[in-house]
Design a protein around this motif. Structure first.
Motif, mmCIF file in Angstrom:
data_model
loop_
_atom_site.group_PDB
_atom_site.id
_atom_site.type_symbol
_atom_site.label_atom_id
_atom_site.label_comp_id
_atom_site.label_asym_id
_atom_site.label_seq_id
_atom_site.Cartn_x
_atom_site.Cartn_y
_atom_site.Cartn_z
ATOM 1 N N ILE A 1 0.841 -1.209 0.000
ATOM 2 C CA ILE A 1 0.000 0.000 0.000
ATOM 3 C C ILE A 1 0.873 1.255 0.000
ATOM 4 O O ILE A 1 0.638 2.195 -0.765
ATOM 5 N N VAL A 2 1.908 1.262 0.843
ATOM 6 C CA VAL A 2 2.800 2.428 0.922
ATOM 7 C C VAL A 2 3.541 2.626 -0.401
ATOM 8 O O VAL A 2 3.605 3.742 -0.935
ATOM 9 N N ILE A 3 4.087 1.545 -0.950
ATOM 10 C CA ILE A 3 4.837 1.655 -2.211
ATOM 11 C C ILE A 3 3.916 2.074 -3.349
ATOM 12 O O ILE A 3 4.291 2.909 -4.188
ATOM 13 N N ALA A 4 2.701 1.523 -3.392
ATOM 14 C CA ALA A 4 1.747 1.900 -4.442
ATOM 15 C C ALA A 4 1.397 3.379 -4.352
ATOM 16 O O ALA A 4 1.306 4.073 -5.381
ATOM 17 N N SER A 5 1.220 3.898 -3.115
ATOM 18 C CA SER A 5 0.906 5.322 -2.976
ATOM 19 C C SER A 5 2.090 6.186 -3.432
ATOM 20 O O SER A 5 1.894 7.239 -4.036
ATOM 21 N N MET A 6 3.306 5.726 -3.173
ATOM 22 C CA MET A 6 4.482 6.477 -3.609
ATOM 23 C C MET A 6 4.614 6.448 -5.135
ATOM 24 O O MET A 6 4.900 7.479 -5.748
ATOM 25 N N PHE A 7 4.384 5.291 -5.731
ATOM 26 C CA PHE A 7 4.427 5.214 -7.189
ATOM 27 C C PHE A 7 3.316 6.069 -7.811
ATOM 28 O O PHE A 7 3.513 6.694 -8.857
ATOM 29 N N GLY A 8 2.155 6.108 -7.160
ATOM 30 C CA GLY A 8 1.066 6.965 -7.631
ATOM 31 C C GLY A 8 1.476 8.425 -7.642
ATOM 32 O O GLY A 8 1.153 9.170 -8.584
ATOM 33 N N GLN A 9 2.188 8.846 -6.603
ATOM 34 C CA GLN A 9 2.672 10.227 -6.535
ATOM 35 C C GLN A 9 3.662 10.525 -7.662
ATOM 36 O O GLN A 9 3.582 11.565 -8.318
ATOM 37 N N VAL A 10 4.570 9.593 -7.901
ATOM 38 C CA VAL A 10 5.594 9.795 -8.933
ATOM 39 C C VAL A 10 4.954 9.829 -10.318
ATOM 40 O O VAL A 10 5.307 10.654 -11.155
ATOM 41 N N LEU A 11 3.991 8.929 -10.549
ATOM 42 C CA LEU A 11 3.302 8.917 -11.845
ATOM 43 C C LEU A 11 2.533 10.210 -12.064
ATOM 44 O O LEU A 11 2.483 10.729 -13.174
ATOM 45 N N GLY A 12 1.941 10.747 -10.990
ATOM 46 C CA GLY A 12 1.212 12.001 -11.082
ATOM 47 C C GLY A 12 2.121 13.181 -11.399
ATOM 48 O O GLY A 12 1.712 14.143 -12.051
ATOM 49 N N GLN A 13 3.358 13.121 -10.934
ATOM 50 C CA GLN A 13 4.323 14.203 -11.180
ATOM 51 C C GLN A 13 5.044 14.026 -12.509
ATOM 52 O O GLN A 13 5.690 14.949 -12.976
ATOM 53 N N ASN A 14 4.968 12.834 -13.066
ATOM 54 C CA ASN A 14 5.661 12.526 -14.323
ATOM 55 C C ASN A 14 7.168 12.798 -14.192
ATOM 56 O O ASN A 14 7.792 13.405 -15.057
ATOM 57 N N ASN A 15 7.743 12.333 -13.060
ATOM 58 C CA ASN A 15 9.155 12.548 -12.748
ATOM 59 C C ASN A 15 9.910 11.237 -12.996
ATOM 60 O O ASN A 15 9.903 10.333 -12.165
ATOM 61 N N SER A 16 10.577 11.132 -14.136
ATOM 62 C CA SER A 16 11.219 9.870 -14.515
ATOM 63 C C SER A 16 12.436 9.544 -13.646
ATOM 64 O O SER A 16 12.713 8.375 -13.386
ATOM 65 N N GLU A 17 13.168 10.551 -13.168
ATOM 66 C CA GLU A 17 14.346 10.289 -12.340
ATOM 67 C C GLU A 17 13.956 9.603 -11.036
ATOM 68 O O GLU A 17 14.586 8.631 -10.616
ATOM 69 N N VAL A 18 12.921 10.128 -10.384
ATOM 70 C CA VAL A 18 12.461 9.531 -9.136
ATOM 71 C C VAL A 18 11.881 8.139 -9.405
ATOM 72 O O VAL A 18 12.099 7.201 -8.634
ATOM 73 N N MET A 19 11.177 7.995 -10.536
ATOM 74 C CA MET A 19 10.608 6.694 -10.899
ATOM 75 C C MET A 19 11.719 5.661 -11.067
ATOM 76 O O MET A 19 11.620 4.545 -10.540
ATOM 77 N N TYR A 20 12.790 6.007 -11.771
ATOM 78 C CA TYR A 20 13.901 5.072 -11.954
ATOM 79 C C TYR A 20 14.570 4.742 -10.617
ATOM 80 O O TYR A 20 14.934 3.598 -10.361
ATOM 81 N N GLY A 21 14.722 5.747 -9.787
ATOM 82 C CA GLY A 21 15.300 5.523 -8.463
ATOM 83 C C GLY A 21 14.461 4.573 -7.627
ATOM 84 O O GLY A 21 14.995 3.683 -6.959
ATOM 85 N N MET A 22 13.144 4.751 -7.664
ATOM 86 C CA MET A 22 12.263 3.864 -6.910
ATOM 87 C C MET A 22 12.295 2.444 -7.469
ATOM 88 O O MET A 22 12.294 1.466 -6.710
ATOM 89 N N LEU A 23 12.333 2.317 -8.789
ATOM 90 C CA LEU A 23 12.400 0.983 -9.406
ATOM 91 C C LEU A 23 13.706 0.279 -9.055
ATOM 92 O O LEU A 23 13.707 -0.921 -8.749
ATOM 93 N N ILE A 24 14.810 1.029 -9.082
ATOM 94 C CA ILE A 24 16.094 0.438 -8.691
ATOM 95 C C ILE A 24 16.063 0.014 -7.223
ATOM 96 O O ILE A 24 16.501 -1.078 -6.862
ATOM 97 N N GLY A 25 15.512 0.876 -6.362
ATOM 98 C CA GLY A 25 15.385 0.537 -4.945
ATOM 99 C C GLY A 25 14.522 -0.689 -4.724
ATOM 100 O O GLY A 25 14.840 -1.557 -3.901
#
Length: 195
Positions: free
Chosen positions: A133-157
Motif C-alpha cells: 500500500i505504501v509503495i503503491a501510494s508512492m508510485f502513484g505520486q511519482v506517476l502524477g508528477q511525471n518525474n522519470s528520475e524519481v521513478m527510476y530511483g524507486m524501481l532500482i530501490g
C-alpha cells in the motif's frame, strides 16, 4: 572360577553400556535443545535489527515532502508504517525470547515454537500488505508528477530491496524450522525411550 569372573565382567560391561547409552541420549537432547535455543536467540536478534530499520522511515518521511514533493499524507503513511512495523518487530522479538526451551517440557516448547511460526506468518502478511500500500501510494505520486528520475530511483530501490527482503524472510523461516525440528527430535527421542 574363570567362568564366574568372565560373567561378572560381562555384567559390569553391560551396566556401563546402559549408562553410556542413557548419557548419550541425554547429551543429544541437550544438544538439540541448545541448537533450538541458539536459533531462538538469532531469530529474536534478527527482528530487533529489522525493527531498528523501521525507525529510519519516520526520519526520512519529511524528505518525501521537501525533496520529492510528495503529498503530506504519503509521507505520514510512510512514517506511520515504519513506526508500526518497528513496534511489531520489537514486540515479536520479545515474544520469541519469552520461553526458555531448556526448562520447558518438550511438548510445551514445541507448542510455543508453532505459535511463534503462526505469529511470524501473520506479521509477514501484515507487513507485505502494508508495504505494498505504501509503495503503491508512492508510485502513484511519482506517476502524477511525471518525474522519470524519481521513478527510476524507486524501481532500482525496489529491485535491490526485494531480494534482500526475500532473503531475510527465508532466513527467519529457516530459523523457526530449525527450532521446531530440533525440539521434534527431542520429542521423538523421548518417545523412543518410553517404548
Amino acid at each position: 572360577m574363570e567362568l564366574e569372573d568372565l560373567k561378572d565382567k560381562w555384567q559390569k560391561l553391560n551396566v556401563r553400556v546402559e549408562h553410556l547409552e542413557r548419557d548419550n541420549k541425554r547429551l543429544a537432547a541437550q544438544l538439540a535443545t541448545g541448537r533450538a535455543l541458539n536459533a531462538q536467540k538469532t531469530l529474536a536478534n534478527m527482528y530487533m535489527r529489522i525493527g531498528t530499520v523501521g525507525l529510519v522511515l519516520p526520519c526520512l518521511a519529511p524528505a518525501l515532502v521537501e525533496v520529492l514533493n510528495f503529498d503530506q499524507w504519503v509521507a505520514c503513511l510512510y512514517g506511520i508504517f515504519g513506526i508500526v512495523m518497528m513496534a511489531l518487530d520489537y514486540s515479536f522479538a520479545g515474544y520469541i525470547r519469552q520461553n526458555d526451551y531448556m526448562t520447558l517440557p518438550v511438548v510445551e516448547a514445541l507448542r510455543s515454537v508453532i505459535a511463534v511460526r503462526k505469529r511470524q506468518t501473520m506479521l509477514r502478511i501484515f507487513g507485505i500488505t502494508m508495504g505494498v500500500i505504501v509503495i503503491a501510494s508512492m508510485f502513484g505520486q511519482v506517476l502524477g508528477q511525471n518525474n522519470s528520475e524519481v521513478m527510476y530511483g524507486m524501481l532500482i530501490g525496489l529491485c535491490l530491496g526485494t531480494p534482500v527482503g526475500v532473503f531475510m524472510a527465508y532466513r527467519s523461516i529457516k530459523l523457526v524450522r530449525t527450532m521446531q525440528s530440533e525440539l521434534q527430535r527431542c520429542l521423538d527421542e523421548d518417545d523412543s525411550d518410553e517404548r
